[in-house]
Design a protein around this motif. Structure first.
Motif, PDB file in Angstrom:
ATOM      1  N   ASN A 183       5.580 -46.869  66.949  1.00  0.00           N
ATOM      2  CA  ASN A 183       5.193 -45.501  66.617  1.00  0.00           C
ATOM      3  C   ASN A 183       6.188 -44.866  65.640  1.00  0.00           C
ATOM      4  OD1 ASN A 183       2.920 -45.532  68.286  1.00  0.00           O
ATOM      5  ND2 ASN A 183       4.059 -44.782  70.066  1.00  0.00           N
ATOM      6  N   THR A 184       7.466 -45.182  65.832  1.00  0.00           N
ATOM      7  CA  THR A 184       8.487 -44.691  64.903  1.00  0.00           C
ATOM      8  C   THR A 184       8.244 -45.233  63.501  1.00  0.00           C
ATOM      9  OG1 THR A 184      10.092 -44.748  66.719  1.00  0.00           O
ATOM     10  CG2 THR A 184      10.960 -44.468  64.498  1.00  0.00           C
ATOM     11  N   LEU A 185       7.986 -46.535  63.408  1.00  0.00           N
ATOM     12  CA  LEU A 185       7.764 -47.150  62.101  1.00  0.00           C
ATOM     13  C   LEU A 185       6.492 -46.612  61.450  1.00  0.00           C
ATOM     14  CD1 LEU A 185       8.867 -50.855  62.628  1.00  0.00           C
ATOM     15  CD2 LEU A 185      10.218 -48.809  62.159  1.00  0.00           C
ATOM     16  N   GLN A 186       5.497 -46.303  62.260  1.00  0.00           N
ATOM     17  CA  GLN A 186       4.293 -45.697  61.717  1.00  0.00           C
ATOM     18  C   GLN A 186       4.605 -44.326  61.107  1.00  0.00           C
ATOM     19  OE1 GLN A 186       1.052 -45.280  64.492  1.00  0.00           O
ATOM     20  NE2 GLN A 186      -0.269 -44.242  63.024  1.00  0.00           N
ATOM     21  N   ALA A 187       5.453 -43.537  61.802  1.00  0.00           N
ATOM     22  CA  ALA A 187       5.848 -42.223  61.285  1.00  0.00           C
ATOM     23  C   ALA A 187       6.657 -42.360  60.002  1.00  0.00           C
ATOM     24  CB  ALA A 187       6.663 -41.477  62.343  1.00  0.00           C
ATOM     25  N   ILE A 188       7.555 -43.354  59.953  1.00  0.00           N
ATOM     26  CA  ILE A 188       8.334 -43.591  58.738  1.00  0.00           C
ATOM     27  C   ILE A 188       7.400 -43.963  57.585  1.00  0.00           C
ATOM     28  CG2 ILE A 188      10.024 -45.130  57.654  1.00  0.00           C
ATOM     29  CD1 ILE A 188      11.442 -45.292  60.372  1.00  0.00           C
ATOM     30  N   GLY A 189       6.442 -44.840  57.856  1.00  0.00           N
ATOM     31  CA  GLY A 189       5.498 -45.239  56.821  1.00  0.00           C
ATOM     32  C   GLY A 189       4.660 -44.083  56.313  1.00  0.00           C
ATOM     33  N   GLU A 190       4.307 -43.158  57.199  1.00  0.00           N
ATOM     34  CA  GLU A 190       3.473 -42.029  56.805  1.00  0.00           C
ATOM     35  C   GLU A 190       4.259 -40.946  56.055  1.00  0.00           C
ATOM     36  OE1 GLU A 190       1.849 -40.673  60.465  1.00  0.00           O
ATOM     37  OE2 GLU A 190       0.334 -42.257  60.600  1.00  0.00           O
ATOM     38  N   ASN A 191       5.539 -40.799  56.367  1.00  0.00           N
ATOM     39  CA  ASN A 191       6.293 -39.642  55.868  1.00  0.00           C
ATOM     40  C   ASN A 191       7.377 -39.952  54.844  1.00  0.00           C
ATOM     41  OD1 ASN A 191       4.903 -37.867  57.703  1.00  0.00           O
ATOM     42  ND2 ASN A 191       6.201 -38.670  59.343  1.00  0.00           N
ATOM     43  N   ILE A 243      10.126 -53.327  68.491  1.00  0.00           N
ATOM     44  CA  ILE A 243       9.163 -53.265  67.385  1.00  0.00           C
ATOM     45  C   ILE A 243       8.493 -54.623  67.183  1.00  0.00           C
ATOM     46  CG2 ILE A 243      10.344 -51.373  66.225  1.00  0.00           C
ATOM     47  CD1 ILE A 243      11.603 -53.401  64.334  1.00  0.00           C
ATOM     48  N   SER A 244       7.267 -54.572  66.667  1.00  0.00           N
ATOM     49  CA  SER A 244       6.483 -55.788  66.485  1.00  0.00           C
ATOM     50  C   SER A 244       5.982 -55.880  65.049  1.00  0.00           C
ATOM     51  CB  SER A 244       5.292 -55.785  67.449  1.00  0.00           C
ATOM     52  OG  SER A 244       4.365 -54.776  67.068  1.00  0.00           O
ATOM     53  N   ASP A 245       5.176 -56.901  64.786  1.00  0.00           N
ATOM     54  CA  ASP A 245       4.591 -57.079  63.461  1.00  0.00           C
ATOM     55  C   ASP A 245       3.778 -55.855  63.040  1.00  0.00           C
ATOM     56  OD1 ASP A 245       5.715 -59.577  63.337  1.00  0.00           O
ATOM     57  OD2 ASP A 245       3.894 -60.638  63.925  1.00  0.00           O
ATOM     58  N   ASP A 246       3.122 -55.200  63.995  1.00  0.00           N
ATOM     59  CA  ASP A 246       2.311 -54.027  63.671  1.00  0.00           C
ATOM     60  C   ASP A 246       3.158 -52.909  63.082  1.00  0.00           C
ATOM     61  OD1 ASP A 246       0.005 -55.257  64.551  1.00  0.00           O
ATOM     62  OD2 ASP A 246       0.134 -54.417  66.581  1.00  0.00           O
ATOM     63  N   GLY A 247       4.347 -52.723  63.642  1.00  0.00           N
ATOM     64  CA  GLY A 247       5.229 -51.701  63.110  1.00  0.00           C
ATOM     65  C   GLY A 247       5.675 -52.008  61.692  1.00  0.00           C
ATOM     66  N   VAL A 248       6.003 -53.273  61.446  1.00  0.00           N
ATOM     67  CA  VAL A 248       6.421 -53.666  60.100  1.00  0.00           C
ATOM     68  C   VAL A 248       5.276 -53.500  59.114  1.00  0.00           C
ATOM     69  CG1 VAL A 248       7.332 -55.557  58.698  1.00  0.00           C
ATOM     70  CG2 VAL A 248       8.154 -55.232  61.031  1.00  0.00           C
ATOM     71  N   MET A 249       4.047 -53.706  59.575  1.00  0.00           N
ATOM     72  CA  MET A 249       2.881 -53.497  58.720  1.00  0.00           C
ATOM     73  C   MET A 249       2.795 -52.049  58.248  1.00  0.00           C
ATOM     74  SD  MET A 249       1.139 -56.110  57.908  1.00  0.00           S
ATOM     75  CE  MET A 249      -0.191 -55.110  57.270  1.00  0.00           C
ATOM     76  N   SER A 250       3.156 -51.111  59.126  1.00  0.00           N
ATOM     77  CA  SER A 250       3.151 -49.699  58.749  1.00  0.00           C
ATOM     78  C   SER A 250       4.103 -49.439  57.589  1.00  0.00           C
ATOM     79  CB  SER A 250       3.547 -48.824  59.947  1.00  0.00           C
ATOM     80  OG  SER A 250       2.650 -48.967  61.018  1.00  0.00           O
ATOM     81  N   LEU A 251       5.237 -50.142  57.588  1.00  0.00           N
ATOM     82  CA  LEU A 251       6.194 -50.008  56.485  1.00  0.00           C
ATOM     83  C   LEU A 251       5.620 -50.595  55.200  1.00  0.00           C
ATOM     84  CD1 LEU A 251       9.478 -51.068  58.325  1.00  0.00           C
ATOM     85  CD2 LEU A 251       8.692 -48.747  57.865  1.00  0.00           C
ATOM     86  N   ALA A 252       4.914 -51.719  55.337  1.00  0.00           N
ATOM     87  CA  ALA A 252       4.330 -52.377  54.166  1.00  0.00           C
ATOM     88  C   ALA A 252       3.326 -51.460  53.480  1.00  0.00           C
ATOM     89  CB  ALA A 252       3.656 -53.685  54.577  1.00  0.00           C
TER      90      ALA A 252
END
Length: 258
Positions: free
Chosen positions: A186-194, A209-218
């Protein structure tokens, strides 16, 4: 910063000009502000703090002229020192508060947020006493941050960190190494969005964190070039989504896969 040799030449020239103009310096407080700031460039941060206490003129000069300060030399009472200095040094752009042993508390970080609105680079590494309250304070008062080091800070939540990213959108370098409780997908998703200007992110030892979180960064951080995933044991790098493979090839990634 100007080299020490060049600064000394400037100081000598200033003294010569003052002699020609008939300016006499009989006491420390008589030193002109411009000359004072050049002198302070030659001394360490402890001396700068002492200088700010000599008289009201010097205090005002340092307050308006000082843009960088490090208190990492302070081995005790750093919290009290920050509380006393934050209202004085309102033009700070860089503040280093790295600690060997945890000293800083939420009230000191709140003081920084209340007074140092021009801050761009803040190092709070190993501040394990600070909580969500500190992150909410920074989100309110330090929205110009481009570099933030929270490594070793273990007492705040992913909710507070996500909140911070919604207000500190100029972040380019973010160090969250060891922030186990605060870093989740969820943190990585927020970083990716903001934080779409982000260039470097350290997530070492953030085991949740998992692959899904890293995907948010991508998806959300197109300028990201350095990503540290050391000991992030849930990251596999194996996915049918080509974006993650692309990210792994594009970035300078330090990982320990399971």
């Amino acid at each position: 910063m100007v080299s020490e040799g060049a600064t000394r030449k400037e100081l000598n020239l200033c003294f010569e000009n003052m002699k020609m103009e008939g300016v006499l310096i009989s006491e420390w407080k008589d030193i002109p502000v411009e000359l004072l700031m050049k002198i302070l460039n030659l001394v360490d941060d402890r001396t700068v703090i002492i200088a700010s206490c000599i008289c009201s003129g010097w205090r005002d000069a340092v307050s308006l002229g000082l843009t960088r300060l490090s208190l990492s030399w302070c081995k005790k009472n750093m919290n009290s020192l920050v509380l006393s200095l934050a209202p004085k040094f309102v033009k700070l752009q860089t503040l280093v508060l790295r600690q060997d042993k945890p000293q800083l508390e939420d009230n000191a970080v709140e003081a920084i947020a209340n007074h140092c609105h021009e801050l761009q680079d803040l190092d709070l590494s190993k501040s394990s006493k600070i909580t969500d309250h500190s992150l909410y304070s920074l989100a309110r008062g330090c929205t110009n941050l481009t570099k933030l080091n929270l490594s070793g800070c273990t007492s705040f939540s992913d909710t507070a960190l996500a909140h911070l990213t919604r207000f500190c959108r100029k972040l380019k370098i973010l160090n969250l190494c060891g922030c186990v409780e605060a870093v989740s997908d969820n943190t990585l998703q927020a970083i990716g969005e903001n934080c779409n200007q982000l260039q470097s992110l350290n997530l070492g030892w953030c085991e949740n964190i998992s692959d899904d979180g890293v995907m948010s960064l991508a998806y959300g951080c197109p300028d990201l070039r350095t990503l540290d995933l050391c000991s992030c044991v849930l990251i596999t790098g194996k996915t049918e989504k080509p974006e993650l493979e692309f990210l792994c090839h594009l970035l300078n990634i330090s990982c320990c896969y399971r």
